[in-house]
Design a protein around this motif. Structure first.
Motif, PDB file in Angstrom:
ATOM      1  N   PRO A  46     -43.294 -86.830   9.186  1.00 18.56           N
ATOM      2  CA  PRO A  46     -43.075 -85.343   9.835  1.00 18.56           C
ATOM      3  C   PRO A  46     -43.497 -84.485  10.562  1.00 18.56           C
ATOM      4  O   PRO A  46     -45.306 -85.024  10.760  1.00 18.56           O
ATOM      5  CB  PRO A  46     -43.163 -84.231   7.957  1.00 18.56           C
ATOM      6  CG  PRO A  46     -43.922 -85.669   7.398  1.00 18.56           C
ATOM      7  CD  PRO A  46     -44.484 -86.886   8.094  1.00 18.56           C
ATOM      8  N   PRO A  47     -43.172 -83.993  11.488  1.00 12.63           N
ATOM      9  CA  PRO A  47     -44.234 -83.117  12.550  1.00 12.63           C
ATOM     10  C   PRO A  47     -44.710 -81.282  12.063  1.00 12.63           C
ATOM     11  O   PRO A  47     -44.602 -81.601  11.192  1.00 12.63           O
ATOM     12  CB  PRO A  47     -43.274 -82.538  13.409  1.00 12.63           C
ATOM     13  CG  PRO A  47     -41.281 -82.441  12.377  1.00 12.63           C
ATOM     14  CD  PRO A  47     -42.262 -83.647  11.562  1.00 12.63           C
ATOM     15  N   VAL A  48     -45.589 -81.622  12.369  1.00 17.69           N
ATOM     16  CA  VAL A  48     -46.876 -79.942  12.457  1.00 17.69           C
ATOM     17  C   VAL A  48     -47.347 -80.168  13.936  1.00 17.69           C
ATOM     18  O   VAL A  48     -47.096 -80.849  14.978  1.00 17.69           O
ATOM     19  CB  VAL A  48     -47.632 -80.564  11.925  1.00 17.69           C
ATOM     20  CG1 VAL A  48     -47.955 -78.842  11.501  1.00 17.69           C
ATOM     21  CG2 VAL A  48     -47.230 -80.642  10.498  1.00 17.69           C
TER      22      VAL A  48
ATOM     23  N   VAL B  64     -48.672 -85.081  14.895  1.00 14.36           N
ATOM     24  CA  VAL B  64     -49.016 -83.285  14.733  1.00 14.36           C
ATOM     25  C   VAL B  64     -48.752 -82.971  16.617  1.00 14.36           C
ATOM     26  O   VAL B  64     -49.357 -84.319  17.117  1.00 14.36           O
ATOM     27  CB  VAL B  64     -50.888 -83.389  14.363  1.00 14.36           C
ATOM     28  CG1 VAL B  64     -51.095 -82.124  15.221  1.00 14.36           C
ATOM     29  CG2 VAL B  64     -50.691 -83.275  13.168  1.00 14.36           C
ATOM     30  N   PHE B  65     -48.161 -82.129  17.089  1.00 17.27           N
ATOM     31  CA  PHE B  65     -48.149 -81.918  18.175  1.00 17.27           C
ATOM     32  C   PHE B  65     -49.432 -80.736  18.621  1.00 17.27           C
ATOM     33  O   PHE B  65     -48.987 -79.143  18.258  1.00 17.27           O
ATOM     34  CB  PHE B  65     -46.946 -81.182  18.981  1.00 17.27           C
ATOM     35  CG  PHE B  65     -46.179 -82.501  18.465  1.00 17.27           C
ATOM     36  CD1 PHE B  65     -46.255 -83.325  19.714  1.00 17.27           C
ATOM     37  CD2 PHE B  65     -44.822 -82.937  17.670  1.00 17.27           C
ATOM     38  CE1 PHE B  65     -44.679 -84.225  19.715  1.00 17.27           C
ATOM     39  CE2 PHE B  65     -43.992 -83.585  17.231  1.00 17.27           C
ATOM     40  CZ  PHE B  65     -44.017 -84.988  18.034  1.00 17.27           C
ATOM     41  N   ALA B  66     -50.368 -80.290  19.528  1.00 18.82           N
ATOM     42  CA  ALA B  66     -51.102 -79.183  19.438  1.00 18.82           C
ATOM     43  C   ALA B  66     -50.756 -79.707  20.989  1.00 18.82           C
ATOM     44  O   ALA B  66     -50.931 -79.527  21.907  1.00 18.82           O
ATOM     45  CB  ALA B  66     -52.107 -79.506  19.449  1.00 18.82           C
ATOM     46  N   VAL B  67     -49.584 -77.578  21.365  1.00 21.27           N
ATOM     47  CA  VAL B  67     -49.494 -77.039  21.981  1.00 21.27           C
ATOM     48  C   VAL B  67     -50.538 -76.046  22.994  1.00 21.27           C
ATOM     49  O   VAL B  67     -51.257 -75.321  22.416  1.00 21.27           O
ATOM     50  CB  VAL B  67     -48.136 -76.482  22.043  1.00 21.27           C
ATOM     51  CG1 VAL B  67     -47.648 -76.151  22.612  1.00 21.27           C
ATOM     52  CG2 VAL B  67     -47.318 -78.184  21.269  1.00 21.27           C
TER      53      VAL B  67
ATOM     54  N   GLY C 221     -38.202 -83.082  20.827  1.00 18.56           N
ATOM     55  CA  GLY C 221     -37.385 -83.891  20.088  1.00 18.56           C
ATOM     56  C   GLY C 221     -37.338 -83.411  19.082  1.00 18.56           C
ATOM     57  O   GLY C 221     -37.444 -83.757  17.848  1.00 18.56           O
ATOM     58  N   LEU C 222     -37.698 -82.016  18.628  1.00 15.40           N
ATOM     59  CA  LEU C 222     -37.928 -81.416  17.079  1.00 15.40           C
ATOM     60  C   LEU C 222     -36.273 -80.320  16.897  1.00 15.40           C
ATOM     61  O   LEU C 222     -36.344 -79.586  17.654  1.00 15.40           O
ATOM     62  CB  LEU C 222     -38.878 -80.721  17.163  1.00 15.40           C
ATOM     63  CG  LEU C 222     -40.250 -81.543  17.037  1.00 15.40           C
ATOM     64  CD1 LEU C 222     -41.355 -80.949  17.498  1.00 15.40           C
ATOM     65  CD2 LEU C 222     -40.369 -83.177  16.512  1.00 15.40           C
ATOM     66  N   THR C 223     -36.163 -80.738  15.977  1.00 20.17           N
ATOM     67  CA  THR C 223     -35.156 -79.651  15.721  1.00 20.17           C
ATOM     68  C   THR C 223     -35.326 -78.680  14.888  1.00 20.17           C
ATOM     69  O   THR C 223     -35.302 -77.339  14.219  1.00 20.17           O
ATOM     70  CB  THR C 223     -33.715 -80.391  14.765  1.00 20.17           C
ATOM     71  OG1 THR C 223     -34.612 -81.776  13.831  1.00 20.17           O
ATOM     72  CG2 THR C 223     -32.969 -81.071  16.012  1.00 20.17           C
ATOM     73  N   GLY C 224     -36.732 -79.242  14.268  1.00 18.72           N
ATOM     74  CA  GLY C 224     -37.272 -78.558  12.914  1.00 18.72           C
ATOM     75  C   GLY C 224     -39.000 -79.122  12.830  1.00 18.72           C
ATOM     76  O   GLY C 224     -39.251 -80.039  13.305  1.00 18.72           O
ATOM     77  N   THR C 225     -39.274 -78.168  12.385  1.00 20.24           N
ATOM     78  CA  THR C 225     -40.901 -79.178  12.087  1.00 20.24           C
ATOM     79  C   THR C 225     -41.842 -77.712  11.466  1.00 20.24           C
ATOM     80  O   THR C 225     -41.387 -76.255  11.480  1.00 20.24           O
ATOM     81  CB  THR C 225     -41.793 -78.544  13.411  1.00 20.24           C
ATOM     82  OG1 THR C 225     -43.134 -79.403  13.827  1.00 20.24           O
ATOM     83  CG2 THR C 225     -42.154 -77.274  14.301  1.00 20.24           C
ATOM     84  N   ALA C 226     -43.286 -77.505  10.548  1.00 18.79           N
ATOM     85  CA  ALA C 226     -44.046 -76.940  10.155  1.00 18.79           C
ATOM     86  C   ALA C 226     -44.762 -76.481  11.106  1.00 18.79           C
ATOM     87  O   ALA C 226     -45.352 -76.894  12.778  1.00 18.79           O
ATOM     88  CB  ALA C 226     -44.471 -77.456   9.300  1.00 18.79           C
ATOM     89  N   LEU C 227     -45.247 -74.696  11.452  1.00 17.54           N
ATOM     90  CA  LEU C 227     -46.233 -74.331  12.391  1.00 17.54           C
ATOM     91  C   LEU C 227     -47.812 -74.098  11.397  1.00 17.54           C
ATOM     92  O   LEU C 227     -47.187 -73.235  10.480  1.00 17.54           O
ATOM     93  CB  LEU C 227     -45.268 -73.090  12.695  1.00 17.54           C
ATOM     94  CG  LEU C 227     -43.830 -73.244  13.391  1.00 17.54           C
ATOM     95  CD1 LEU C 227     -43.442 -72.542  14.014  1.00 17.54           C
ATOM     96  CD2 LEU C 227     -44.308 -74.437  14.691  1.00 17.54           C
ATOM     97  N   VAL C 228     -48.463 -74.018  12.347  1.00 15.35           N
ATOM     98  CA  VAL C 228     -50.080 -73.685  12.317  1.00 15.35           C
ATOM     99  C   VAL C 228     -50.397 -72.928  13.692  1.00 15.35           C
ATOM    100  O   VAL C 228     -50.388 -72.961  13.952  1.00 15.35           O
ATOM    101  CB  VAL C 228     -50.963 -74.350  12.254  1.00 15.35           C
ATOM    102  CG1 VAL C 228     -52.022 -74.082  11.751  1.00 15.35           C
ATOM    103  CG2 VAL C 228     -49.876 -75.518  10.892  1.00 15.35           C
ATOM    104  N   GLY C 229     -50.749 -71.228  13.116  1.00 17.06           N
ATOM    105  CA  GLY C 229     -51.156 -70.793  14.083  1.00 17.06           C
ATOM    106  C   GLY C 229     -52.554 -69.575  13.745  1.00 17.06           C
ATOM    107  O   GLY C 229     -52.458 -69.527  13.036  1.00 17.06           O
ATOM    108  N   MET C 230     -52.529 -70.160  15.609  1.00 11.74           N
ATOM    109  CA  MET C 230     -53.929 -68.974  14.920  1.00 11.74           C
ATOM    110  C   MET C 230     -54.057 -67.751  15.952  1.00 11.74           C
ATOM    111  O   MET C 230     -54.430 -68.090  17.065  1.00 11.74           O
ATOM    112  CB  MET C 230     -55.111 -70.232  14.957  1.00 11.74           C
ATOM    113  CG  MET C 230     -56.959 -69.416  15.586  1.00 11.74           C
ATOM    114  SD  MET C 230     -58.133 -70.162  15.781  1.00 11.74           S
ATOM    115  CE  MET C 230     -58.833 -71.452  13.823  1.00 11.74           C
TER     116      MET C 230
END
Length: 278
Positions: free
Chosen positions: A52-54, A80-83, A116-125
């Motif tokens: 699952p993506p984050v 995990v995708f760190a942007v 390629g993510l239609t949905g994801t969890a988001l973690v933001g600081m």
């Protein structure tokens, strides 16, 4: 390169240092560059491709090295995708989408589409927390759950205290270190303070106030929310953040960390537990 840096040479030094951190990344990672309407955006992809993506969004004056203490744990369970946020001292474009419009959400649309993510969890600081919350409110069908660390946009932005602490930076290197320590809530000898002091000697941060989301918008969030704040945050009114969330969104889990400032560190397990809940 000199737009967001005080000089081109200093900006190049910062990017070189960041590349060294990426070379020492604690887990295998793909380096991705995707096209967006705000320019090229850099992301690190770690963990099993089928997991699952984050998506991780760091704060102002930072880049994806923010997550180097968390990534080994989180990437065992997630893709995990760190942007790198645009307009910040990473490898993404220097453009700064306006925060009082939907420009940040449209940039994130492009990022998620390219990944390629239609949905994801988001973690933001911090600023990344504001961006993640803004995106959740504007694109509720694309966010599965939301973890916020010292987020902007909920509690009042405390510019008066920030200005008083920032005045310490007028007193040379020692003053800049004390200012960074006070702003983050970290001990002056913490290595993170060294990094922050060096960064803000080179980098020109955003100066606009973060728009505040109203209670009705917060109440409409339909996904699980975790918020972690420090009770000594000089950047945002953490008590206001906690009380507003608890009032407007009673289902949110809100953790107030005693004796902690704006730098929310060491929350790897808490965030992981939240992300793994069914």
């Amino acid at each position: 390169m000199s737009t967001i840096y005080r000089s081109e040479a200093s900006g190049l030094r910062m990017i070189r240092r960041y590349r060294e951190q990426l070379d020492a990344w604690p887990v295998p990672a793909e380096h991705l560059r995707v096209d967006t309407r705000e320019g090229e955006t850099f992301a690190l992809a770690c963990g099993p491709a089928a997991a699952p993506p984050v998506v991780l969004l760091h704060g102002s004056g930072a880049n994806s090295s923010t997550w180097r203490g968390d990534i080994a744990s989180w990437s065992r369970h997630f893709r995990v995708f760190a942007v790198d946020m645009v307009g910040e001292p990473g490898l993404s474009a220097q453009s700064r989408p306006r925060l009082d419009t939907d420009a940040v959400a449209r940039w994130l649309d492009d990022v998620l589409d390219a990944l390629g993510l239609t949905g994801t969890a988001l973690v933001g600081m911090s600023l990344g927390g504001w961006s993640a919350l803004d995106y959740t409110l504007r694109r509720p069908d694309r966010v599965d759950r939301l973890a916020l660390l010292c987020p902007g946009g909920i509690g009042r932005q405390t510019t008066g205290r920030v200005a008083a602490v920032a005045a310490l930076s007028l007193f040379g290197q020692s003053g800049r270190r004390r200012s960074a320590a006070r702003m983050t809530g970290l001990a002056p000898d913490d290595p993170v303070v060294d990094e922050i002091t060096a960064t803000f000697g080179i980098f020109r941060p955003r100066t606009e106030r973060l728009p505040v989301f109203d209670d009705a918008a917060l109440a409409g969030i339909g996904v699980p929310v975790l918020a972690i704040v420090g009770d000594r945050d000089l950047m945002f009114d953490s008590a206001g953040t906690a009380s507003r969330l608890e009032r407007a969104l009673p289902t949110a889990r809100v953790h107030v960390l005693p004796g902690v400032g704006h730098a929310i560190l060491g929350q790897t397990d808490t965030v992981l537990e939240f992300l793994r809940e069914p």
